[in-house]
Scaffold this motif. Sequence first.
Motif, PDB file in Angstrom:
ATOM      1  N   SER A 191       0.804  -1.232   0.000  1.00 24.78           N
ATOM      2  CA  SER A 191       0.000   0.000   0.000  1.00 24.78           C
ATOM      3  C   SER A 191       0.840   1.287   0.000  1.00 24.78           C
ATOM      4  O   SER A 191       0.343   2.350  -0.328  1.00 24.78           O
ATOM      5  N   ILE A 206       5.140   2.866  -4.814  1.00 20.57           N
ATOM      6  CA  ILE A 206       4.819   3.512  -6.085  1.00 20.57           C
ATOM      7  C   ILE A 206       5.190   2.628  -7.285  1.00 20.57           C
ATOM      8  O   ILE A 206       4.719   2.854  -8.409  1.00 20.57           O
ATOM      9  N   THR A 224      -0.701   6.177  -4.119  1.00 16.25           N
ATOM     10  CA  THR A 224      -0.697   4.912  -3.353  1.00 16.25           C
ATOM     11  C   THR A 224      -1.774   4.962  -2.264  1.00 16.25           C
ATOM     12  O   THR A 224      -2.066   6.034  -1.734  1.00 16.25           O
TER      13      THR A 224
END
Length: 416
Positions: free
Chosen positions: A144, A147, A320
Amino acid sequence: MNMYDSEKMAGILLEEGYALTDESQKADLIVFNTCSIRQKAEQKFKSELGRAKYLKKTNPSLKIAVAGCIAQQQGRAMLKKYPNIDYVLGPQNIHKLKDALKTDITKIFVEENPEVQYMDLPVLRKESVAAWVSIMYGCDNFCSYCIVPYTRGRERSRPSKNIYTEVYRLASDGFKEVTLLGQNVNSYRSDMDFVGLLKLLNTVEGIERIRFVTSHPRDLSDSLITCIKELPRVCEHIHLPLQSGSDRILKLMNRGYTFDHYIKKIERLRKEVPEIAITTDIISGFPSETEADHKATIDALKTIEFDGIFAFSFSPRPGTPALEMEGRLPDDVKSQRLYEILDIQDEITTNKNMKFKGTIQEILVEGVSKTDSDKLSGRTRGNKIVNFRADNSCAGRLVSVEIVKVMRHSLEGKAI
Ligand code: 5AD
Ligand code: SF4
């Protein structure tokens, strides 16, 4: 991965008649190969770009190309903001550098490239005994905070034949070590899986050492552990990013394992390959991380005793999921936790290195030491740097070295 991409761009440019220069005032072309994994890298790039802008004033024919992950994510906006940039190339489009140079108008190449795994680009490697070889591109894991899946695209594995040919040629050119690169090498899958690939590459005469980065703890199979144990050329080292010792944070990070799963893999690795060196990555100060979560990471470091770690403060990245998460921590809390992690690990690394004192290690000699020009430098199979006195004829060879002194980040040895 980025450094290897730079070698490829240098390879392309060499074929186009360019040569490398250390002096930016003399350059006809400056390529910035950017990284956006954390914000700090972005800031560095922006200040370098400012400097290049002045060079253009004295040399109006100078071209500036921006490549890499920042180019991928912010390329269009960047072109508007910095009109001095001539070309923008995302990491899946570095082969287009050649075309870009042949146009006079500003060009931007940031589209997804579904053929990226079939491209065999020329590579200008630095003179060395060790080479990087990509085995896959992109990543499908979507941790999570990360990038990479957004900039490098979907995971794609290179055909094993192309990898074998590259490694075979490297051996013919005198390289003795290859490091196989991918965001998640153990999920490599083309006409064979990663274990099959290691077995294949283990047959290449002349290659003495095979390394690979990075492995994902979730995909670390027993058969890979057996490979590390049994294949003579595969080094006894694994980089296995843990990221956090707290299950709650691991879940928020979307890592796909718990600490218990992770430690079971470590136990298995150490049971099968007792001498294995294990290194990791840690992120401190992930959103909502409590003192208790942080303590779980510290406890994990103390329990596992990694040979080395790379630790970073959480850096919110555009696009993100972690960017939107509640409970972002102030910078001072993040850095204080980071320093605590680094301090504890320093002690662990030093203690672990002490065990090498008096042992004989096989070193692949890379060249003159960066810290002492009277010494040569090389690495153990476990990837520890060893500096020692010997004549230059040892460069590029495997030599036996007795470890006589232990420093924080390296070992000192005596050739025997
Ligand atoms: N903030 C801090 N560290 C990060 N990493 C990746 N993304 C971030 C981020 N947003 C770290 C992870 C990964 C390593 C390559 O970089 O630890 O394993
Ligand atoms: Fe990023 Fe996770 Fe993929 Fe590594 S595995 S590149 S941390 S998304």
